[in-house]
Write a protein that holds these residues in place. Sequence first.
Motif, PDB file in Angstrom:
ATOM      1  N   THR A  41     -30.627  65.964  86.333  1.00 51.01           N
ATOM      2  CA  THR A  41     -29.430  65.305  85.831  1.00 51.01           C
ATOM      3  C   THR A  41     -28.513  66.300  85.137  1.00 51.01           C
ATOM      4  O   THR A  41     -27.286  66.236  85.279  1.00 51.01           O
ATOM      5  N   GLN A 110     -30.735  58.753  86.445  1.00 50.73           N
ATOM      6  CA  GLN A 110     -29.730  58.019  87.181  1.00 50.73           C
ATOM      7  C   GLN A 110     -29.523  58.666  88.545  1.00 50.73           C
ATOM      8  O   GLN A 110     -29.780  59.851  88.733  1.00 50.73           O
ATOM      9  N   ARG A 114     -24.013  58.941  90.909  1.00 51.51           N
ATOM     10  CA  ARG A 114     -23.407  58.313  89.734  1.00 51.51           C
ATOM     11  C   ARG A 114     -23.161  59.341  88.639  1.00 51.51           C
ATOM     12  O   ARG A 114     -22.097  59.360  88.021  1.00 51.51           O
ATOM     13  N   ARG A 117     -20.189  61.537  89.573  1.00 48.98           N
ATOM     14  CA  ARG A 117     -18.899  60.870  89.368  1.00 48.98           C
ATOM     15  C   ARG A 117     -18.555  60.780  87.883  1.00 48.98           C
ATOM     16  O   ARG A 117     -17.420  61.041  87.478  1.00 48.98           O
ATOM     17  N   GLN A 118     -19.540  60.405  87.064  1.00 48.14           N
ATOM     18  CA  GLN A 118     -19.296  60.291  85.626  1.00 48.14           C
ATOM     19  C   GLN A 118     -18.903  61.631  85.021  1.00 48.14           C
ATOM     20  O   GLN A 118     -17.975  61.718  84.202  1.00 48.14           O
TER      21      GLN A 118
END
Length: 211
Positions: A41, A110, A114, A117-118
């Motif tokens: 992540t 996650q 996602r 994009r965040q």
Amino acid sequence: MVHLDTGLLVLFLGMDLLLICTPGPDMLYVMARALGQGRRTGLTAVAGICSGYTVHTILAAAGLAAALRAVPAALPAMRYAGAAYLVFLAIKTLASLRNPATPVPGATPQPAGRVLRQSMLTALLNPKGVLLYLSLMPQFISTETGIPLGFQLAALGLLHVANCAILYGLLALATARASHALTRTPKAARRISAVSGTMLLVVAAATLGTH
């Protein structure tokens, strides 16, 4: 005659590395992501930030930087929007810890898409990045090289993206390694996730403090 001003390029490289290594919203954001959900992540967050700055580079080379300079109200709007988005992410992280039955956030990373994009949106809304293109980079562009100004700005922007990828990538790996050692029990993992959510709030506050 077309020639490259290597002196300006080296000077920009040193200044850029100094700015990236200075603690700020991007650095804290990468640490929060890697601390809360691990290496994958954290590295995905770095990729998202670099993608956001690549978009900044393209837009700046296309002339948007000049347009933003002409509309001063645009930067405060971006600052508030970016801070609000970070607060939203922090609240989601902290809210997930209220229910003991909820899986530890760090144990279930996650989806990469996602996070990408965040993180990209976070970089796009970070006024510090915009100010880099508005204030710093034009000082290292020369009209005497024979190279189009847009091309020079794009080259400096991509150099900044490469520097961010290397330094923030190393930071993400180091933070994730420390996080792994600190999250050996569910209780400890929840505490680390709480720290991660709190750090996102700190990033939001730092973003609001960017002028």
